[in-house]
Design an enzyme around this catalytic site. Structure first.
Site, PDB file in Angstrom:
ATOM      1  N   THR A  72      38.015  12.723  32.382  1.00 28.04           N
ATOM      2  CA  THR A  72      37.046  13.226  31.405  1.00 28.04           C
ATOM      3  C   THR A  72      37.779  13.588  30.114  1.00 28.04           C
ATOM      4  O   THR A  72      38.854  14.181  30.136  1.00 28.04           O
ATOM      5  CB  THR A  72      36.283  14.442  31.959  1.00 28.04           C
ATOM      6  OG1 THR A  72      37.210  15.460  32.354  1.00 28.04           O
ATOM      7  CG2 THR A  72      35.447  14.043  33.169  1.00 28.04           C
ATOM      8  N   ASP A 121      32.494  20.838  36.105  1.00 28.61           N
ATOM      9  CA  ASP A 121      31.906  20.954  37.437  1.00 28.61           C
ATOM     10  C   ASP A 121      30.575  20.214  37.508  1.00 28.61           C
ATOM     11  O   ASP A 121      30.267  19.558  38.510  1.00 28.61           O
ATOM     12  CB  ASP A 121      31.709  22.419  37.806  1.00 28.61           C
ATOM     13  CG  ASP A 121      33.021  23.166  37.913  1.00 28.61           C
ATOM     14  OD1 ASP A 121      34.058  22.521  38.144  1.00 28.61           O
ATOM     15  OD2 ASP A 121      33.009  24.406  37.742  1.00 28.61           O
ATOM     16  N   GLY A 179      26.007  29.999  31.497  1.00 27.74           N
ATOM     17  CA  GLY A 179      26.459  30.133  32.873  1.00 27.74           C
ATOM     18  C   GLY A 179      26.936  28.831  33.473  1.00 27.74           C
ATOM     19  O   GLY A 179      27.013  27.802  32.811  1.00 27.74           O
TER      20      GLY A 179
END
Length: 307
Positions: free
Chosen positions: A221, A253, A288
């Site tokens: 990435t 993630d 978050g």
């Protein structure tokens, strides 16, 4: 759809936002604080679950109130909890996350706690699950000897191992040789290979390093530049979707969970990367980590709108 597993960390995220990230010795007055479920393993599993994967989470927590944060989240999302291990003497892990509210950049300190103490007996208890899985996704936030035992078990049963090499930690060549796919970011790729990954050519050199170690497929990435992928002789950078980011904390993630979900459906690597890019783009538009992971219908809609 094939069954898949995530073996990895759970920590409680303790996130504060401020006008800028503090310099050493500086105290900065923050604008907000939020506590919630996190950890690379758990974030990735939730991303895959919400994207529609048949996924099992394997992790370890303590006997404390922070463990309840995970268990309540799993109940709310309808996630299976049979393979969550409980430590008698170690606390649930935590992550201290500082976010610059102007740039969305972050600094993170992880204290793994219980998920850094997974035992051989606990690994042995998940053998039947691994036997049924097409893929198992690992990270480097749990004790590495447990990861190595899972890799050996997966290899015995033909379960393909994907390793998200974060946070960076030294890995033995023998460990890498047993992994089907690695998914570092450009910083981790350089730390592992010694090759600064700045463009397509340098990414190809880094991929060659991993293939020489025995890895079959390589995904790197590259942040806003997109994702480099190397599979079956084809190597290219898949462009990122450009969105207005609010919080980039869980982007990696989100990508890994999306990749796992797409691969579990039989998508080829290129379609899987595109799907994972979309999922990550949606995740950074919310605050978050785990709470920011989008639902499958939102990812499908995003892809339809960005053909």
């Amino acid at each position: 759809m094939k069954k898949v597993a995530v073996f990895g960390s759970f920590v409680v995220d303790l996130m504060a936002r401020s006008p800028h990230l503090p310099a050493p010795g500086e105290t900065v007055k923050g604008s907000m604080f939020k506590m919630g479920p996190g950890g690379k393993g758990f974030n990735q599993c939730v991303a895959a679950h919400k994207a529609g994967a048949d996924v099992v989470m394997m992790t370890k927590v303590g006997k404390d109130s922070f463990a309840k944060v995970m268990l309540d989240t799993m109940t709310d999302l309808g996630m299976p909890k049979e393979h969550v291990f409980i430590s008698d003497d170690k606390e649930t892990g935590i992550a201290l996350i500082l976010v610059d509210e102007n740039t969305s950049q972050n600094e993170i300190i992880i204290v793994p706690g219980a998920c850094n103490t997974i035992t051989a007996e606990e690994v042995a208890s998940v053998e039947e699950v691994i036997k049924e899985c097409e893929y198992v996704l690992l990270q480097l936030e749990v004790n590495q000897d447990a990861n190595e035992m899972i890799v050996d078990m997966a290899n015995r049963y033909g379960c393909k191992v994907i390793v998200n090499t974060a946070p960076f930690a030294p890995m033995a060549d023998q460990f890498l040789s047993k992994c089907y796919m690695v998914t570092p970011n450009e910083v981790e790729a350089e730390e592992i290979t010694g090759i600064p990954v700045i463009d397509l050519e340098s990414a190809k050199k880094a991929a060659a390093y991993f293939r020489d170690k025995g890895v079959t497929e390589v995904v790197i990435t590259l942040g806003g530049r997109g994702v480099f992928a190397s599979s079956k002789g084809k190597e290219m950078i898949v462009p990122a979707y450009h969105v207005d980011a609010v919080d980039t904390t869980g982007a990696g993630d989100a990508f890994n969970g999306g990749l796992l979900a797409a691969l579990s459906e039989g998508k080829d690597l290129w379609e899987a990367v595109k799907f994972a890019n979309a999922l990550a783009a949606l995740s950074v538009q919310k605050l978050g980590t785990t709470p920011a992971m989008p639902l499958r219908e939102d990812v499908d809609r995003f892809l339809e709108e960005h053909v």
